[in-house]
Design a protein around this motif. Structure first.
Motif, PDB file in Angstrom:
ATOM      1  N   LEU A   1       0.829  -1.203   0.000  1.00  0.00           N
ATOM      2  CA  LEU A   1       0.000   0.000   0.000  1.00  0.00           C
ATOM      3  C   LEU A   1       0.866   1.257   0.000  1.00  0.00           C
ATOM      4  CD1 LEU A   1      -2.907   1.064   0.093  1.00  0.00           C
ATOM      5  CD2 LEU A   1      -2.730   1.045   2.591  1.00  0.00           C
ATOM      6  N   GLY A   2       1.939   1.260   0.795  1.00  0.00           N
ATOM      7  CA  GLY A   2       2.852   2.398   0.818  1.00  0.00           C
ATOM      8  C   GLY A   2       3.502   2.629  -0.535  1.00  0.00           C
ATOM      9  N   PHE A   3       3.899   1.535  -1.209  1.00  0.00           N
ATOM     10  CA  PHE A   3       4.486   1.645  -2.544  1.00  0.00           C
ATOM     11  C   PHE A   3       3.479   2.254  -3.512  1.00  0.00           C
ATOM     12  CE2 PHE A   3       5.185   0.070  -6.827  1.00  0.00           C
ATOM     13  CZ  PHE A   3       6.514   0.378  -7.036  1.00  0.00           C
ATOM     14  N   PHE A   4       2.238   1.765  -3.502  1.00  0.00           N
ATOM     15  CA  PHE A   4       1.243   2.262  -4.452  1.00  0.00           C
ATOM     16  C   PHE A   4       0.802   3.689  -4.129  1.00  0.00           C
ATOM     17  CE2 PHE A   4       0.604  -2.337  -5.296  1.00  0.00           C
ATOM     18  CZ  PHE A   4       1.041  -2.299  -6.604  1.00  0.00           C
ATOM     19  N   ILE A   5       0.771   4.044  -2.861  1.00  0.00           N
ATOM     20  CA  ILE A   5       0.462   5.437  -2.508  1.00  0.00           C
ATOM     21  C   ILE A   5       1.530   6.352  -3.088  1.00  0.00           C
ATOM     22  CG2 ILE A   5       0.417   7.079  -0.593  1.00  0.00           C
ATOM     23  CD1 ILE A   5      -1.090   4.928   1.013  1.00  0.00           C
ATOM     24  N   TYR A   6       2.792   5.963  -2.940  1.00  0.00           N
ATOM     25  CA  TYR A   6       3.870   6.761  -3.536  1.00  0.00           C
ATOM     26  C   TYR A   6       3.716   6.811  -5.051  1.00  0.00           C
ATOM     27  CZ  TYR A   6       8.272   8.138  -5.487  1.00  0.00           C
ATOM     28  OH  TYR A   6       9.208   8.770  -6.241  1.00  0.00           O
ATOM     29  N   TYR A   7       3.471   5.655  -5.647  1.00  0.00           N
ATOM     30  CA  TYR A   7       3.439   5.541  -7.107  1.00  0.00           C
ATOM     31  C   TYR A   7       2.359   6.407  -7.732  1.00  0.00           C
ATOM     32  CZ  TYR A   7       3.945   3.306 -11.643  1.00  0.00           C
ATOM     33  OH  TYR A   7       4.158   3.060 -12.974  1.00  0.00           O
ATOM     34  N   ILE A   8       1.176   6.481  -7.097  1.00  0.00           N
ATOM     35  CA  ILE A   8       0.090   7.252  -7.709  1.00  0.00           C
ATOM     36  C   ILE A   8       0.076   8.716  -7.269  1.00  0.00           C
ATOM     37  CG2 ILE A   8      -1.387   5.258  -8.089  1.00  0.00           C
ATOM     38  CD1 ILE A   8      -2.993   6.048  -5.627  1.00  0.00           C
ATOM     39  N   THR A   9       0.863   9.075  -6.263  1.00  0.00           N
ATOM     40  CA  THR A   9       0.903  10.478  -5.838  1.00  0.00           C
ATOM     41  C   THR A   9       2.221  11.122  -6.261  1.00  0.00           C
ATOM     42  OG1 THR A   9       1.707   9.825  -3.652  1.00  0.00           O
ATOM     43  CG2 THR A   9      -0.669  10.148  -3.897  1.00  0.00           C
ATOM     44  N   PHE A  10       3.261  10.913  -5.492  1.00  0.00           N
ATOM     45  CA  PHE A  10       4.550  11.546  -5.765  1.00  0.00           C
ATOM     46  C   PHE A  10       5.250  10.939  -6.973  1.00  0.00           C
ATOM     47  CE2 PHE A  10       3.867  12.277  -1.225  1.00  0.00           C
ATOM     48  CZ  PHE A  10       3.978  13.656  -1.187  1.00  0.00           C
ATOM     49  N   GLY A  11       4.935   9.706  -7.283  1.00  0.00           N
ATOM     50  CA  GLY A  11       5.561   9.037  -8.414  1.00  0.00           C
ATOM     51  C   GLY A  11       5.296   9.738  -9.735  1.00  0.00           C
ATOM     52  N   VAL A  12       4.113  10.323  -9.866  1.00  0.00           N
ATOM     53  CA  VAL A  12       3.770  11.064 -11.087  1.00  0.00           C
ATOM     54  C   VAL A  12       4.714  12.250 -11.256  1.00  0.00           C
ATOM     55  CG1 VAL A  12       1.957  12.412 -12.209  1.00  0.00           C
ATOM     56  CG2 VAL A  12       1.357  10.345 -10.937  1.00  0.00           C
ATOM     57  N   PHE A  13       4.956  12.960 -10.172  1.00  0.00           N
ATOM     58  CA  PHE A  13       5.878  14.099 -10.224  1.00  0.00           C
ATOM     59  C   PHE A  13       7.318  13.630 -10.413  1.00  0.00           C
ATOM     60  CE2 PHE A  13       2.343  15.562  -7.476  1.00  0.00           C
ATOM     61  CZ  PHE A  13       1.827  16.511  -8.339  1.00  0.00           C
ATOM     62  N   ALA A  14       7.630  12.505  -9.817  1.00  0.00           N
ATOM     63  CA  ALA A  14       8.997  11.960  -9.924  1.00  0.00           C
ATOM     64  C   ALA A  14       9.327  11.580 -11.356  1.00  0.00           C
ATOM     65  CB  ALA A  14       9.163  10.760  -9.003  1.00  0.00           C
ATOM     66  N   VAL A  15       8.341  11.082 -12.097  1.00  0.00           N
ATOM     67  CA  VAL A  15       8.581  10.726 -13.505  1.00  0.00           C
ATOM     68  C   VAL A  15       8.930  11.974 -14.300  1.00  0.00           C
ATOM     69  CG1 VAL A  15       7.466   9.882 -15.599  1.00  0.00           C
ATOM     70  CG2 VAL A  15       7.181   8.638 -13.459  1.00  0.00           C
ATOM     71  N   ARG A  16       8.173  13.028 -14.114  1.00  0.00           N
ATOM     72  CA  ARG A  16       8.464  14.288 -14.817  1.00  0.00           C
ATOM     73  C   ARG A  16       9.829  14.831 -14.405  1.00  0.00           C
ATOM     74  NH1 ARG A  16       2.642  16.653 -13.576  1.00  0.00           N
ATOM     75  NH2 ARG A  16       1.451  15.404 -15.042  1.00  0.00           N
ATOM     76  N   PHE A  17      10.105  14.798 -13.114  1.00  0.00           N
ATOM     77  CA  PHE A  17      11.382  15.282 -12.602  1.00  0.00           C
ATOM     78  C   PHE A  17      12.535  14.430 -13.132  1.00  0.00           C
ATOM     79  CE2 PHE A  17      14.662  15.310  -9.266  1.00  0.00           C
ATOM     80  CZ  PHE A  17      14.990  16.660  -9.298  1.00  0.00           C
ATOM     81  N   SER A  18      12.351  13.121 -13.176  1.00  0.00           N
ATOM     82  CA  SER A  18      13.424  12.231 -13.644  1.00  0.00           C
ATOM     83  C   SER A  18      13.716  12.457 -15.124  1.00  0.00           C
ATOM     84  CB  SER A  18      13.081  10.767 -13.381  1.00  0.00           C
ATOM     85  OG  SER A  18      11.988  10.344 -14.155  1.00  0.00           O
ATOM     86  N   GLU A  19      12.696  12.802 -15.899  1.00  0.00           N
ATOM     87  CA  GLU A  19      12.938  13.111 -17.312  1.00  0.00           C
ATOM     88  C   GLU A  19      13.811  14.357 -17.439  1.00  0.00           C
ATOM     89  OE1 GLU A  19       9.011  13.402 -18.907  1.00  0.00           O
ATOM     90  OE2 GLU A  19       8.756  11.220 -19.034  1.00  0.00           O
ATOM     91  N   ARG A  20      13.527  15.365 -16.631  1.00  0.00           N
ATOM     92  CA  ARG A  20      14.330  16.593 -16.651  1.00  0.00           C
ATOM     93  C   ARG A  20      15.753  16.317 -16.167  1.00  0.00           C
ATOM     94  NH1 ARG A  20       9.838  20.677 -14.180  1.00  0.00           N
ATOM     95  NH2 ARG A  20       8.531  20.773 -16.032  1.00  0.00           N
ATOM     96  N   VAL A  21      15.865  15.543 -15.112  1.00  0.00           N
ATOM     97  CA  VAL A  21      17.190  15.198 -14.584  1.00  0.00           C
ATOM     98  C   VAL A  21      17.980  14.420 -15.627  1.00  0.00           C
ATOM     99  CG1 VAL A  21      18.387  13.753 -12.874  1.00  0.00           C
ATOM    100  CG2 VAL A  21      16.551  15.272 -12.160  1.00  0.00           C
ATOM    101  N   THR A  22      17.323  13.493 -16.295  1.00  0.00           N
ATOM    102  CA  THR A  22      17.988  12.699 -17.337  1.00  0.00           C
ATOM    103  C   THR A  22      18.516  13.578 -18.443  1.00  0.00           C
ATOM    104  OG1 THR A  22      16.541  10.834 -16.848  1.00  0.00           O
ATOM    105  CG2 THR A  22      17.658  10.812 -18.965  1.00  0.00           C
ATOM    106  N   GLU A  23      17.701  14.516 -18.905  1.00  0.00           N
ATOM    107  CA  GLU A  23      18.130  15.436 -19.958  1.00  0.00           C
ATOM    108  C   GLU A  23      19.312  16.285 -19.481  1.00  0.00           C
ATOM    109  OE1 GLU A  23      17.057  15.504 -23.113  1.00  0.00           O
ATOM    110  OE2 GLU A  23      15.785  13.800 -22.604  1.00  0.00           O
ATOM    111  N   ALA A  24      19.238  16.770 -18.254  1.00  0.00           N
ATOM    112  CA  ALA A  24      20.320  17.605 -17.717  1.00  0.00           C
ATOM    113  C   ALA A  24      21.614  16.819 -17.575  1.00  0.00           C
ATOM    114  CB  ALA A  24      19.906  18.187 -16.365  1.00  0.00           C
ATOM    115  N   VAL A  25      21.525  15.604 -17.079  1.00  0.00           N
ATOM    116  CA  VAL A  25      22.732  14.782 -16.899  1.00  0.00           C
ATOM    117  C   VAL A  25      23.341  14.427 -18.246  1.00  0.00           C
ATOM    118  CG1 VAL A  25      23.547  12.513 -16.113  1.00  0.00           C
ATOM    119  CG2 VAL A  25      22.075  13.884 -14.647  1.00  0.00           C
TER     120      VAL A  25
END
Length: 160
Positions: free
Chosen positions: A89-113
């Protein structure tokens, strides 16, 4: 009278169960964060299906190991359904809440790196490219001289 461990030591009380459940929620959340970190690293390295498979296998093995250690520490090695459920449940709560933002952030981080490493590569490669250009020009001049000498020889051989 029989010696042994009293029955009450095996029964976990409600306050401890609540604590274990809340800890497992937080632990599942942390496993979700770890998944996004692994996903970002995978995006940076690129690759195809094999890379995804390898990173997912490594993540699953590591998550399984830390889940096992978590279970040993929190529930003394007893597998409790509410702890497993709390972690999922903790994993899925993260995945559907903060995980959405993390995907966008990780794309930006990937491009920057990737951009950072491209700049470093260009900076490090620039002297070698200049050296290669000088060497190429030297070879072109040498080739022209050799070609002129060959043409002179051919001309001299035709005239004799």
């Amino acid at each position: 009278m029989e010696q042994g461990v009293p029955l009450m030591d095996y029964i976990v009380g409600m306050p401890r169960q609540t604590t274990n459940f809340l800890l497992s929620l937080g632990f599942g959340f942390c496993i979700g964060v770890l998944y996004d970190v692994v996903r970002t690293i995978r995006l940076i390295f690129g690759g195809g299906k094999r890379t995804v498979l390898i990173f997912d296998i490594l993540y699953s093995a590591f998550a399984g190991l830390v889940t096992f250690i978590f279970s040993l520490v929190i529930t003394n090695g007893m597998v409790m359904a509410y702890v497993v459920f709390g972690e999922m449940l903790g994993f899925f709560i993260y995945y559907i809440t903060f995980g959405v933002f993390a995907v966008r952030f990780s794309e930006r981080v990937t491009e920057a790196v990737k951009g950072f490493f491209i700049k470093i590569f260009k900076t490090l490669a620039a002297p070698f490219l200049k050296l290669f250009g000088l060497f190429k020009r030297f070879l072109e001049k040498y080739h022209k001289k050799v070609e002129k000498k060959r043409q002179k020889r051919q001309k001299n051989q035709k005239s004799t």
